[in-house]
Design a protein around this motif. Structure first.
Motif, PDB file in Angstrom:
ATOM      1  N   ARG A  80       0.829  -1.209   0.000  1.00 11.69           N
ATOM      2  CA  ARG A  80       0.000   0.000   0.000  1.00 11.69           C
ATOM      3  C   ARG A  80       0.863   1.258   0.000  1.00 11.69           C
ATOM      4  NH1 ARG A  80      -2.812  -0.416   5.194  1.00 11.69           N
ATOM      5  NH2 ARG A  80      -3.875  -2.188   4.239  1.00 11.69           N
ATOM      6  N   ALA A  81       1.928   1.229   0.796  1.00 10.10           N
ATOM      7  CA  ALA A  81       2.846   2.371   0.848  1.00 10.10           C
ATOM      8  C   ALA A  81       3.508   2.578  -0.513  1.00 10.10           C
ATOM      9  CB  ALA A  81       3.899   2.140   1.931  1.00 10.10           C
ATOM     10  N   ARG A  82       3.934   1.492  -1.136  1.00 13.24           N
ATOM     11  CA  ARG A  82       4.601   1.598  -2.445  1.00 13.24           C
ATOM     12  C   ARG A  82       3.635   2.140  -3.503  1.00 13.24           C
ATOM     13  NH1 ARG A  82       9.432  -0.994  -3.265  1.00 13.24           N
ATOM     14  NH2 ARG A  82       8.877  -1.236  -5.458  1.00 13.24           N
ATOM     15  N   GLN A  83       2.412   1.657  -3.461  1.00  8.47           N
ATOM     16  CA  GLN A  83       1.406   2.145  -4.414  1.00  8.47           C
ATOM     17  C   GLN A  83       1.200   3.652  -4.253  1.00  8.47           C
ATOM     18  OE1 GLN A  83      -2.600   0.924  -3.462  1.00  8.47           O
ATOM     19  NE2 GLN A  83      -3.284   1.064  -5.600  1.00  8.47           N
ATOM     20  N   ALA A  84       1.102   4.080  -2.998  1.00 12.59           N
ATOM     21  CA  ALA A  84       0.859   5.496  -2.725  1.00 12.59           C
ATOM     22  C   ALA A  84       2.051   6.346  -3.181  1.00 12.59           C
ATOM     23  CB  ALA A  84       0.599   5.697  -1.241  1.00 12.59           C
ATOM     24  N   LEU A  85       3.268   5.892  -2.903  1.00 15.12           N
ATOM     25  CA  LEU A  85       4.465   6.632  -3.321  1.00 15.12           C
ATOM     26  C   LEU A  85       4.559   6.700  -4.835  1.00 15.12           C
ATOM     27  CD1 LEU A  85       6.876   5.203  -0.617  1.00 15.12           C
ATOM     28  CD2 LEU A  85       6.487   7.651  -1.044  1.00 15.12           C
ATOM     29  N   VAL A 119       1.460   6.031  15.090  1.00 14.80           N
ATOM     30  CA  VAL A 119       1.405   5.048  16.179  1.00 14.80           C
ATOM     31  C   VAL A 119       0.954   3.703  15.609  1.00 14.80           C
ATOM     32  CG1 VAL A 119       0.355   4.478  18.404  1.00 14.80           C
ATOM     33  CG2 VAL A 119       0.912   6.855  17.854  1.00 14.80           C
ATOM     34  N   PHE A 120       1.911   2.799  15.399  1.00 17.82           N
ATOM     35  CA  PHE A 120       1.620   1.452  14.898  1.00 17.82           C
ATOM     36  C   PHE A 120       0.774   1.513  13.634  1.00 17.82           C
ATOM     37  CE2 PHE A 120       1.578   1.034  19.702  1.00 17.82           C
ATOM     38  CZ  PHE A 120       2.942   0.795  19.776  1.00 17.82           C
ATOM     39  N   ALA A 121       1.175   2.375  12.702  1.00 13.38           N
ATOM     40  CA  ALA A 121       0.320   2.575  11.532  1.00 13.38           C
ATOM     41  C   ALA A 121       1.160   2.916  10.308  1.00 13.38           C
ATOM     42  CB  ALA A 121      -0.724   3.640  11.838  1.00 13.38           C
ATOM     43  N   MET A 122       0.582   3.628   9.353  1.00  5.44           N
ATOM     44  CA  MET A 122       1.171   3.728   8.022  1.00  5.44           C
ATOM     45  C   MET A 122       2.379   4.646   7.890  1.00  5.44           C
ATOM     46  SD  MET A 122      -0.079   1.557   5.938  1.00  5.44           S
ATOM     47  CE  MET A 122       0.608   2.230   4.411  1.00  5.44           C
ATOM     48  N   ALA A 123       2.635   5.564   8.819  1.00  5.62           N
ATOM     49  CA  ALA A 123       3.769   6.483   8.622  1.00  5.62           C
ATOM     50  C   ALA A 123       5.091   5.711   8.588  1.00  5.62           C
ATOM     51  CB  ALA A 123       3.787   7.552   9.719  1.00  5.62           C
ATOM     52  N   CYS A 168       7.853   5.095   5.427  1.00  8.89           N
ATOM     53  CA  CYS A 168       9.296   5.319   5.572  1.00  8.89           C
ATOM     54  C   CYS A 168      10.086   4.065   5.173  1.00  8.89           C
ATOM     55  CB  CYS A 168       9.632   5.717   7.013  1.00  8.89           C
ATOM     56  SG  CYS A 168       9.034   7.360   7.484  1.00  8.89           S
ATOM     57  N   GLU A 169       9.590   2.907   5.580  1.00  9.15           N
ATOM     58  CA  GLU A 169      10.260   1.659   5.199  1.00  9.15           C
ATOM     59  C   GLU A 169      10.256   1.488   3.677  1.00  9.15           C
ATOM     60  OE1 GLU A 169       8.382  -1.561   7.419  1.00  9.15           O
ATOM     61  OE2 GLU A 169       8.472  -0.330   9.221  1.00  9.15           O
ATOM     62  N   ALA A 170       9.122   1.762   3.045  1.00  5.47           N
ATOM     63  CA  ALA A 170       9.026   1.635   1.591  1.00  5.47           C
ATOM     64  C   ALA A 170       9.950   2.633   0.894  1.00  5.47           C
ATOM     65  CB  ALA A 170       7.580   1.842   1.140  1.00  5.47           C
TER      66      ALA A 170
END
Lengths: 252, 252
Positions: free
Chosen positions: B61-66, B85-89, B93-95
């Motif tokens: 999901r993160a990669r798609q958004a980026l 907090v235990f979520a998408m931010a 960053c990892e992606a």
């Protein structure tokens, strides 16, 4: 109409970070009670009586607010950030516990807000993206030895650590001792975020290692986040991001 | 117009708990990306493409958004609560860290929200009014032994403890083991708040002692707060308040 008391969080500073719920309570209130700089953040309007008081008068302020509500007023106690994090919600509960039994009938609600560490974390990236803790560095209300014990255990648990009230005129040496302790038990390489007045025109963010951190980097408007052993700084053309990965490798 | 990515917190559920900042980002977005139940919380409108995905697909999901933002789209990744907090931010960053260098130029902002533990704390009173920690009980991304170590150290530090993701179908036994450990090291008398779906029509709050707490009291929509040794329940005509005093007596 019967009175009520809402303990409301104004967030870190910007109006765009105040929830509509808090805005509605302020619009319905007859009285606003709080520390002067927070009361000043809400626009005056006819019909809203503003009761501003000094710092360190939390219990007196809570009692005043409860008394007004018991008399039928609609009262908002304003806190910076979230009222449940080192702020007025606990103070009102303390005042209730020791107060007259009539206050037991007052309708009391807590309205959450964006607390300083989460505003700071958002601005920097995601340093609180994994397990973390929040410690109030003020020793007004607890022994300093307990603060030191908690810092040691928090490093041992490898939490990221948010430090509220790192520095005040009354206790200039506490934060220096905390940084020394953190270096000793956590090493010099952990990353530290100093986030000052986030979302206001005076906002300043700085990321350094614990080796480079010094007490003068924080003031009364600063929240400090000490990274865990996994927290890293990601350099980017569009601005660096400080973050703690969600995963921990086995063996850490 | 050049693209951007905002990682936005929708808060615990109620629209009155979404900050105006997040509302503005959603109004400007061309694309919204998120876990299906969160995407469903935002009203559809012409010009906003909704990309809903399943749970446990955070990196995809993160990669798609980026990628969408890199192509010039204005993208909001929606998280429940606070994205930090235990979520998408952290997932974004990892992606970014593992992604193509072109993503380094994408304008990435994190927009904070009301996280579950603070919404729950507000509803119950002020159980997080003194030092506390937040631990994700999911062992998808970290070893269970580390979770147990953190729980032990958190009790030793006498933090109030917020437990996110206490229970899932994939790990039915973890929360039971956590409660056993907490009883063993912290005693049976600590108070426990089970707060489910706060600020939604399905909201349920329950306060019991650790002796009475059992795993079935939590589900996927519950955040659990374990009180410190000082947390108390204040009985009142107008409704009980669970809170942790701001002060700790010397010697605790």
């Amino acid at each position: 109409m019967s009175g009520w008391l809402a303990i409301a969080g104004l967030g870190p500073g910007a109006a765009e970070l105040i929830t509509p719920e808090v805005g509605q309570a302020l619009a319905q209130a007859t009285d606003m009670v709080g520390y002067l700089p927070y009361v000043d953040r809400v626009a005056a309007r006819p019909g809203l009586v503003r009761h501003a008081s000094d710092n360190r008068e939390e219990i007196a302020r809570a009692r005043q607010a409860l008394q007004l509500a018991a008399e039928g007023r609609r009262v908002v106690v304003v806190s910076s950030g979230d009222p449940g994090v080192f702020a007025m919600a606990a103070a009102v509960c303390e005042a209730l516990e020791d107060g007259p039994s009539a206050w037991g009938e007052v309708d009391v609600r807590v309205l959450p807000g964006i607390t300083a560490m989460l505003a700071a974390s958002a601005r920097a990236g995601a340093p609180l993206g994994h397990d973390f803790c929040a410690i109030n560095l003020s020793d007004n209300l607890k022994p300093w030895t307990l603060i030191e014990r908690r810092l040691r255990l928090a490093v041992e648990a490898d939490f990221a650590i948010a430090l509220y009230n790192p520095r005040s005129k009354a206790r200039p040496e506490g934060f220096a001792r905390a940084l020394e302790l953190l270096r000793r038990v956590g090493g010099e390489q952990r990353l530290v975020l100093f986030a000052r007045a986030v979302s206001t025109p005076e906002e300043q963010l700085k990321v350094v290692s614990l080796a480079e951190a010094h007490p003068g980097m924080a003031d009364m408007r600063t929240v400090v986040i000490i990274g865990s052993s996994q927290t890293r700084l990601l350099s980017r053309v569009a601005g660096a991001l400080l973050y703690t990965p969600r995963s921990v490798p086995a063996g850490v």
